[in-house]
Design an enzyme around this catalytic site. Structure first.
Site, PDB file in Angstrom:
ATOM      1  N   CYS A  21      14.058  13.520  19.186  1.00 23.22           N
ATOM      2  CA  CYS A  21      13.781  12.938  20.497  1.00 23.22           C
ATOM      3  C   CYS A  21      14.251  11.491  20.549  1.00 23.22           C
ATOM      4  CB  CYS A  21      12.278  12.983  20.783  1.00 23.22           C
ATOM      5  SG  CYS A  21      11.661  14.621  21.129  1.00 23.22           S
TER       6      CYS A  21
ATOM      7  N   ARG B  56      11.145  22.922  21.502  1.00 24.58           N
ATOM      8  CA  ARG B  56      11.193  22.460  20.109  1.00 24.58           C
ATOM      9  C   ARG B  56       9.795  22.457  19.491  1.00 24.58           C
ATOM     10  NH1 ARG B  56      12.820  16.880  19.859  1.00 24.58           N
ATOM     11  NH2 ARG B  56      11.739  17.279  17.926  1.00 24.58           N
TER      12      ARG B  56
ATOM     13  N   ARG C  46      14.952   4.654  15.492  1.00 24.73           N
ATOM     14  CA  ARG C  46      14.139   5.432  14.541  1.00 24.73           C
ATOM     15  C   ARG C  46      14.702   5.236  13.136  1.00 24.73           C
ATOM     16  NH1 ARG C  46      12.199  11.113  17.181  1.00 24.73           N
ATOM     17  NH2 ARG C  46      10.633  10.865  15.558  1.00 24.73           N
TER      18      ARG C  46
ATOM     19  N   LYS D  58       3.324  21.829  14.408  1.00 29.28           N
ATOM     20  CA  LYS D  58       4.781  21.645  14.264  1.00 29.28           C
ATOM     21  C   LYS D  58       5.089  20.632  13.165  1.00 29.28           C
ATOM     22  CE  LYS D  58       8.142  18.794  16.756  1.00 29.28           C
ATOM     23  NZ  LYS D  58       7.873  17.464  16.344  1.00 29.28           N
ATOM     24  N   ASN D  59       4.453  19.472  13.222  1.00 33.41           N
ATOM     25  CA  ASN D  59       4.863  18.415  12.295  1.00 33.41           C
ATOM     26  C   ASN D  59       4.418  18.674  10.852  1.00 33.41           C
ATOM     27  OD1 ASN D  59       6.295  17.164  14.275  1.00 33.41           O
ATOM     28  ND2 ASN D  59       4.711  15.660  14.782  1.00 33.41           N
TER      29      ASN D  59
ATOM     30  N   ASP E 100       1.907  10.782  20.310  1.00 26.41           N
ATOM     31  CA  ASP E 100       2.383  12.083  20.792  1.00 26.41           C
ATOM     32  C   ASP E 100       1.505  12.649  21.914  1.00 26.41           C
ATOM     33  OD1 ASP E 100       4.393  11.829  19.001  1.00 26.41           O
ATOM     34  OD2 ASP E 100       3.568  13.209  17.506  1.00 26.41           O
TER      35      ASP E 100
HETATM   36  N1  EPU Z   1       9.678   3.302  10.921  1.00 32.22           N
HETATM   37  C1  EPU Z   1      10.467   2.339  10.343  1.00 32.22           C
HETATM   38  N2  EPU Z   1      11.116   2.651   9.182  1.00 32.22           N
HETATM   39  C2  EPU Z   1      11.019   3.878   8.595  1.00 32.22           C
HETATM   40  C3  EPU Z   1      10.222   4.862   9.197  1.00 32.22           C
HETATM   41  C4  EPU Z   1       9.557   4.538  10.380  1.00 32.22           C
HETATM   42  O1  EPU Z   1      10.578   1.218  10.840  1.00 32.22           O
HETATM   43  O2  EPU Z   1      11.640   4.080   7.548  1.00 32.22           O
HETATM   44  C5  EPU Z   1       8.933   2.970  12.153  1.00 32.22           C
HETATM   45  C6  EPU Z   1       9.376   3.815  13.343  1.00 32.22           C
HETATM   46  O3  EPU Z   1      10.487   3.247  14.002  1.00 32.22           O
HETATM   47  C7  EPU Z   1       8.118   3.832  14.195  1.00 32.22           C
HETATM   48  C8  EPU Z   1       6.983   3.812  13.156  1.00 32.22           C
HETATM   49  O4  EPU Z   1       7.579   3.329  11.953  1.00 32.22           O
HETATM   50  O5  EPU Z   1       8.049   2.661  14.955  1.00 32.22           O
HETATM   51  C9  EPU Z   1       6.328   5.138  12.868  1.00 32.22           C
HETATM   52  O6  EPU Z   1       7.318   6.121  12.593  1.00 32.22           O
HETATM   53  P1  EPU Z   1       7.014   7.401  11.672  1.00 32.22           P
HETATM   54  O7  EPU Z   1       7.903   7.336  10.505  1.00 32.22           O
HETATM   55  O8  EPU Z   1       5.540   7.504  11.462  1.00 32.22           O
HETATM   56  O9  EPU Z   1       7.495   8.568  12.631  1.00 32.22           O
HETATM   57  P2  EPU Z   1       8.302   9.872  12.216  1.00 32.22           P
HETATM   58  O10 EPU Z   1       7.855  10.342  10.889  1.00 32.22           O
HETATM   59  O11 EPU Z   1       9.757   9.700  12.449  1.00 32.22           O
HETATM   60  C10 EPU Z   1       6.522  11.519  13.130  1.00 32.22           C
HETATM   61  C11 EPU Z   1       6.507  12.655  14.125  1.00 32.22           C
HETATM   62  C12 EPU Z   1       6.616  12.101  15.536  1.00 32.22           C
HETATM   63  C13 EPU Z   1       5.453  11.130  15.783  1.00 32.22           C
HETATM   64  C14 EPU Z   1       5.432  10.033  14.711  1.00 32.22           C
HETATM   65  C15 EPU Z   1       4.245   9.105  14.814  1.00 32.22           C
HETATM   66  C16 EPU Z   1       7.567  14.400  12.837  1.00 32.22           C
HETATM   67  C17 EPU Z   1       8.736  15.273  12.640  1.00 32.22           C
HETATM   68  N3  EPU Z   1       7.638  13.531  13.840  1.00 32.22           N
HETATM   69  O12 EPU Z   1       7.772  10.871  13.329  1.00 32.22           O
HETATM   70  O13 EPU Z   1       6.452  13.227  16.373  1.00 32.22           O
HETATM   71  O14 EPU Z   1       5.593  10.531  17.048  1.00 32.22           O
HETATM   72  O15 EPU Z   1       5.421  10.653  13.390  1.00 32.22           O
HETATM   73  O16 EPU Z   1       3.055   9.814  14.716  1.00 32.22           O
HETATM   74  O17 EPU Z   1       6.574  14.503  12.128  1.00 32.22           O
HETATM   75  C18 EPU Z   1       6.639  14.514  18.294  1.00 32.22           C
HETATM   76  O18 EPU Z   1       6.103  15.434  17.669  1.00 32.22           O
HETATM   77  O19 EPU Z   1       6.832  14.551  19.548  1.00 32.22           O
HETATM   78  C19 EPU Z   1       7.081  13.332  17.567  1.00 32.22           C
HETATM   79  C20 EPU Z   1       7.964  12.465  18.051  1.00 32.22           C
END
Ligand code: EPU
Length: 419
Positions: free
Chosen positions: A117, A398, A122, A22-23, A306
């Site tokens: 979610c 999703r 975030r 998915k991601n 995850d």
């Molecule tokens: N963060 C910041 N600033 C940013 C971006 C992130 O402070 O600009 C923080 C976040 O708050 C968090 C950490 O950095 O504490 C990591 O966040 P990341 O950006 O890695 O997460 P994401 O890209 O929003 C993706 C996956 C999530 C998964 C996380 C961590 C997608 C669409 N989502 O989220 O997947 O938990 O990486 O591996 O790729 C899921 O699939 O259930 C899911 C939530």
């Protein structure tokens, strides 16, 4: 409203086939906007987040053809607008990739603030910082993000936080920028490598994806005319591995990359489960009550957040008291209240939860608060005595393709019922 009705306990047995990630898919689809041409993507998971990504692409002018339930052709030769539909983009998290891709393709984009979610705050400050260093102006107001940068220039970007989304998004924005971009302290998840491989197949010049320094040499154009297959879903594979352990079952999980599953394998062995690694498939079985463990979620190659809720189900039935420290999301223990309704003894305080293992869980009505919490509750229902009803299936749909069918094929008594 729909619910899953699960009658347990069942020891899961047999073979399960893992879908595309998915991601990775929700990043590769927006990445097609960088191509002035046609490309075909295979092993696409047929899930609602992918369908939403396709709707957004179509609203921007792309043509999408579903060749099979898991293969699409995307024609991005005619992008007609730089305004992404706010009602769609604000529905899920990965819509933020439209910003990086459209900055690269059109030099301009307006999207809604990404939804997704509810896992706590975030922020997307690292995405915005990256776009600004490349030369874009980014404004965030009234629930909208507006980014403009007609001539992005390659630059050095140090990520203050290891972020999957920011790493991919900045990579997307820099593929067609002038000169070289270096992303330092980049995330290393398998789907980052997959997005880079996809873009390189289409003519990009990205090196180092999968390490913490990624170098992107800007190219003038991506041509398309190629076919790409999405990497298998590491989290779906891990979900079934943990389902095998929780149900004291024996599963052969096919179409996975076992190298991506090492942190999960290590924990399963530590708690007394068994794993046989065949490279592109993995057998997991467990005949006894698992031992307690301590777990801290970390960016790849650490234990993935995850899979934290699914592991939580296993530890809720382990022998002794386990501790999980969730270091990525501030609010990912909502599922523990639901497990407690099933007889678990879990105390969650902020980012730490204590799991006093109980010998058995019992069926109950439970509500999934997010995608992975939903998967965890299904596993709990399969392992528990009696009938479990899982509500809020929109979260689960999703990210998991045909989840009840896959579980039914390996023995679970699970039905989707419309109320
Ligand atoms: N963060 C910041 N600033 C940013 C971006 C992130 O402070 O600009 C923080 C976040 O708050 C968090 C950490 O950095 O504490 C990591 O966040 P990341 O950006 O890695 O997460 P994401 O890209 O929003 C993706 C996956 C999530 C998964 C996380 C961590 C997608 C669409 N989502 O989220 O997947 O938990 O990486 O591996 O790729 C899921 O699939 O259930 C899911 C939530």
């Amino acid at each position: 409203m729909e619910k899953l009705v699960i009658t347990g306990p069942t020891q899961l047995k047999g073979e399960v086939h893992i879908s595309g990630a998915k991601n990775a898919a929700v990043a590769i689809l927006p990445a097609t906007l960088l191509i002035d041409g046609i490309c075909t993507i295979e092993n696409i998971p047929n899930i609602s987040d992918v369908k939403l990504s396709c709707e957004i692409l179509e609203a921007l002018g792309a043509k999408i053809t579903w060749n099979t339930p898991n293969e699409i052709t995307v024609d991005t030769r005619n992008i007609t607008t730089t305004k992404a539909p706010l009602n769609l983009t604000s529905k899920f998290r990965a819509s933020y990739y439209i910003i990086g891709a459209m900055l690269g393709r059109m030099g301009e984009i307006e999207v809604g603030m990404p939804g997704g979610c509810k896992l706590g705050a975030r922020p997307i400050d690292q995405h915005i910082k990256g776009f600004e260093i490349l030369g874009a102006d980014v404004t965030v107001e009234k629930g909208k993000i507006y980014a403009k940068g007609k001539k992005l220039k390659g630059s050095n970007i140090y990520m203050d936080i290891v972020s999957v989304g920011a790493t991919i998004n900045v990579m997307l924005a820099s593929v067609l920028a002038e000169g070289t971009t270096i992303i330092d302290n980049a995330a290393k998840e398998p789907h980052i490598v997959d997005v880079a491989n996809f873009l390189n197949t289409m003519g990009a010049d990205i090196r180092g994806a999968g390490t913490d320094v990624i170098k992107i040499n800007g190219v003038k154009k991506l041509n398309g005319n190629a076919t790409y297959s999405v990497v298998p879903d590491q989290i779906e594979a891990g979900t079934f591995m943990l389902a095998a352990v929780a149900s004291k079952g024996d599963l052969l999980i096919k179409n996975c990359i076992t190298k991506h599953l090492e942190s999960i394998t290590a924990k399963i062995l530590e708690i007394g489960g068994n794993v046989e690694d065949y490279g592109d498939s993995i057998r997991v079985w467990c005949k006894k009550r698992p031992n307690k463990a301590s777990i801290k979620t970390l960016p790849y190659p650490g234990f993935p957040t995850d899979l934290q809720p699914q592991m939580g189900v296993v530890l809720s039935m382990a022998d002794g008291t386990s501790i999980i420290n969730e270091s990525i999301w501030e609010s990912r223990f909502q599922y523990t209240e639901e497990l407690n309704k099933m007889g678990a003894k879990i105390t969650a305080q902020g980012k730490t939860a204590f799991f006093e293992g109980v010998p058995k869980l019992y069926g109950a009505p439970v509500y999934s608060s997010d995608l992975r919490a939903g998967a965890a509750l299904i596993i709990a229902g399969i392992a528990a005595n009696g009938v479990t009803e899982v509500y809020n299936l929109e979260h689960i749909d999703r990210g998991y393709e045909n989840i009840e069918e896959k579980f039914r094929k390996i023995g679970a008594k699970i039905e989707r019922i419309k109320e």
